[in-house]
Design a protein around this motif. Sequence first.
Motif, PDB file in Angstrom:
ATOM      1  N   TYR A  28     -42.671 -41.428  65.388  1.00  0.00           N
ATOM      2  CA  TYR A  28     -43.433 -41.679  66.616  1.00  0.00           C
ATOM      3  C   TYR A  28     -43.831 -40.341  67.225  1.00  0.00           C
ATOM      4  N   GLU A  29     -45.129 -40.173  67.459  1.00  0.00           N
ATOM      5  CA  GLU A  29     -45.666 -38.916  67.974  1.00  0.00           C
ATOM      6  C   GLU A  29     -46.691 -39.210  69.067  1.00  0.00           C
ATOM      7  N   ARG A  30     -46.580 -38.510  70.197  1.00  0.00           N
ATOM      8  CA  ARG A  30     -47.490 -38.757  71.325  1.00  0.00           C
ATOM      9  C   ARG A  30     -48.905 -38.273  71.055  1.00  0.00           C
ATOM     10  N   ASN A  31     -49.057 -37.210  70.279  1.00  0.00           N
ATOM     11  CA  ASN A  31     -50.375 -36.657  70.004  1.00  0.00           C
ATOM     12  C   ASN A  31     -51.048 -37.400  68.852  1.00  0.00           C
ATOM     13  N   ASP A  32     -52.312 -37.049  68.589  1.00  0.00           N
ATOM     14  CA  ASP A  32     -53.022 -37.658  67.472  1.00  0.00           C
ATOM     15  C   ASP A  32     -53.053 -36.734  66.259  1.00  0.00           C
ATOM     16  N   ASN A  33     -52.251 -35.653  66.308  1.00  0.00           N
ATOM     17  CA  ASN A  33     -52.192 -34.711  65.190  1.00  0.00           C
ATOM     18  C   ASN A  33     -50.769 -34.198  65.048  1.00  0.00           C
ATOM     19  N   PHE A  56     -53.539 -26.377  60.795  1.00  0.00           N
ATOM     20  CA  PHE A  56     -52.661 -27.504  60.468  1.00  0.00           C
ATOM     21  C   PHE A  56     -52.232 -27.376  59.011  1.00  0.00           C
ATOM     22  N   TYR A  57     -50.965 -27.663  58.720  1.00  0.00           N
ATOM     23  CA  TYR A  57     -50.509 -27.620  57.332  1.00  0.00           C
ATOM     24  C   TYR A  57     -50.063 -28.995  56.823  1.00  0.00           C
ATOM     25  N   CYS A  58     -50.214 -30.008  57.654  1.00  0.00           N
ATOM     26  CA  CYS A  58     -49.932 -31.379  57.237  1.00  0.00           C
ATOM     27  C   CYS A  58     -50.806 -32.289  58.094  1.00  0.00           C
ATOM     28  N   SER A  59     -50.806 -33.576  57.777  1.00  0.00           N
ATOM     29  CA  SER A  59     -51.652 -34.509  58.530  1.00  0.00           C
ATOM     30  C   SER A  59     -51.014 -35.891  58.547  1.00  0.00           C
ATOM     31  N   PRO A  60     -51.384 -36.720  59.533  1.00  0.00           N
ATOM     32  CA  PRO A  60     -50.895 -38.110  59.536  1.00  0.00           C
ATOM     33  C   PRO A  60     -51.270 -38.851  58.259  1.00  0.00           C
ATOM     34  N   GLU A  61     -52.440 -38.529  57.725  1.00  0.00           N
ATOM     35  CA  GLU A  61     -52.896 -39.192  56.501  1.00  0.00           C
ATOM     36  C   GLU A  61     -51.984 -38.863  55.321  1.00  0.00           C
ATOM     37  N   LYS A  62     -51.561 -37.609  55.248  1.00  0.00           N
ATOM     38  CA  LYS A  62     -50.674 -37.208  54.155  1.00  0.00           C
ATOM     39  C   LYS A  62     -49.327 -37.923  54.269  1.00  0.00           C
ATOM     40  N   LEU A  63     -48.800 -38.015  55.492  1.00  0.00           N
ATOM     41  CA  LEU A  63     -47.533 -38.714  55.678  1.00  0.00           C
ATOM     42  C   LEU A  63     -47.661 -40.183  55.308  1.00  0.00           C
ATOM     43  N   ALA A  64     -48.769 -40.784  55.697  1.00  0.00           N
ATOM     44  CA  ALA A  64     -48.988 -42.196  55.366  1.00  0.00           C
ATOM     45  C   ALA A  64     -49.054 -42.398  53.853  1.00  0.00           C
ATOM     46  N   GLU A  65     -49.686 -41.455  53.154  1.00  0.00           N
ATOM     47  CA  GLU A  65     -49.755 -41.532  51.687  1.00  0.00           C
ATOM     48  C   GLU A  65     -48.374 -41.474  51.055  1.00  0.00           C
ATOM     49  N   LEU A  66     -47.439 -40.798  51.736  1.00  0.00           N
ATOM     50  CA  LEU A  66     -46.066 -40.693  51.234  1.00  0.00           C
ATOM     51  C   LEU A  66     -45.229 -41.924  51.575  1.00  0.00           C
ATOM     52  N   LYS A  73     -50.015 -41.235  68.663  1.00  0.00           N
ATOM     53  CA  LYS A  73     -50.328 -41.669  70.023  1.00  0.00           C
ATOM     54  C   LYS A  73     -49.413 -42.809  70.453  1.00  0.00           C
ATOM     55  N   HIS A  74     -48.140 -42.652  70.123  1.00  0.00           N
ATOM     56  CA  HIS A  74     -47.089 -43.586  70.536  1.00  0.00           C
ATOM     57  C   HIS A  74     -46.015 -42.798  71.275  1.00  0.00           C
ATOM     58  N   GLU A  75     -45.643 -43.284  72.441  1.00  0.00           N
ATOM     59  CA  GLU A  75     -44.640 -42.601  73.261  1.00  0.00           C
ATOM     60  C   GLU A  75     -43.353 -43.419  73.313  1.00  0.00           C
ATOM     61  N   VAL A  76     -42.238 -42.760  72.981  1.00  0.00           N
ATOM     62  CA  VAL A  76     -40.936 -43.405  73.112  1.00  0.00           C
ATOM     63  C   VAL A  76     -40.521 -43.290  74.578  1.00  0.00           C
ATOM     64  N   ASP A  90     -47.588 -47.936  72.869  1.00  0.00           N
ATOM     65  CA  ASP A  90     -48.817 -47.529  72.186  1.00  0.00           C
ATOM     66  C   ASP A  90     -49.771 -47.001  73.259  1.00  0.00           C
ATOM     67  N   LEU A  91     -50.075 -45.726  73.213  1.00  0.00           N
ATOM     68  CA  LEU A  91     -50.864 -45.098  74.278  1.00  0.00           C
ATOM     69  C   LEU A  91     -52.316 -45.540  74.268  1.00  0.00           C
TER      70      LEU A  91
END
Length: 443
Positions: A28-33, A56-66, A73-76, A90-91
């Motif tokens: 869960y990450e508040r930002n979009d990157n 940037f050296y990684c991306s949400p897309e790469k994590l999703a692929e893994l 954009k989700h805040e705990v 969900d922000l």
Amino acid sequence: MVLGCTHAGTAAILNTVALHKDAQVTVYERNDNISFLSCGIALHVQGVVKDPKGLFYCSPEKLAELGVGTCMKHEVTDVDLAAKKLRVRDLDSGREFEDAYDKLIVASGSWPVEPPIENSKLENVLLCKNYGHAMEIVKRCASARSVAIVGAGYIGTELVEAFETQGKSVTFIDQMSQVLPRYLDPDVVDVVERLYVEKGVRLAFGRTVKKFVDDGHGKVAGVVTTDGEFEADLVILCVGFRPQTALFKGKLEMLPNGAIRVDEFMRTSHPDVFAAGDCCAVYNNASRQYGYIPLATNAVRMGTLAARNLKAPTTKHMGTQGTSGIKIYDWNIASTGLTELVAKDLGLDYSVSVLEDNYRPEFMPSTEPFLLKLVYEKGTRRILGAQVRSREDLTQSINTLSVCIQNGMTVDELAFVDFFFQPHYNKPWNFLNTVALQALPPV
């Protein structure tokens, strides 16, 4: 489950996926990157880095692929450690829901300190931490004429050069009396301060900002300090960072500043909660105390260790020396461990050895002078810290001295360590030997 995804969080996720094939990982990450290298903000402002996407050296897309459940954009909003549950918002949609975990890695990071300064919400008073800040700074820089940098840490110091080389009128303000007071002593950084003045930068050290001046239209027009007022139509606040750990206050053991306490395996005071990066404390081998040292290098190590120790305590954290480096104009500067000023504040009985010399023989076609400062404990002779400054890049020597501090070496041992000699690079007595030889007692 991972809470937060900058350096520590990214390292924790990538290593968890690689090491624990059966793990279901959600972040869960508040930002979009994710994984933004804030150390590159000044380089982008200066135009050295043309495309900020390269920071940037990684991306949400790469994590999703893994196979990672990647929730940007989700805040705990709440954590129940006893029930092992999170409350999440969900922000984008505003929807709130619960999620459960077996193991939690807290990598919530830090946020810039926002001092209670009058008119701090004026337009063009900006923070400097994440990608959004970077884009806003570059945007406002285009029309700015006079810039005030408040805070003489690494980010502020790098931004001063970036704005000055862009032709801006720059004022550099800090409560302390020098640049980089946590990392360098005055006799190491004095040449940089003189260079700033030569380039027209106004140094306003030893002053506290009282208020920002309103131009009458809601924009900043100046900075009022305890000793003088300075014009500025753009202000960047870089006065330090504090851990983002409010969710865990009263639930996990912390330092007074809110940094979460962890052991050498990255375990918190709760058996199923780990922490890593800027949100937690780290053991300093030089001071032999836990402290708050928010560096990306510490974060990636701690995130990696949290992943390795999820199932069982297998790999220990070796501690840190707070080793860091910076290039200011043509000066290459690096430090590790304790400065003389910090050693004094800690009440240590210390001494120093300062070496000023040319880094290689004078018979070579060219050479460059350098300054190397060693701080060591008088009684034990243990090396506490070191700083180097030169136009030649000698900063890797500080990495060597970082290892010396980590291993508890004495100045007497350093004096006779085997280093190679080759006239292209050094003198028959390597300067690391020489600075230590100076500190040897008479026989």
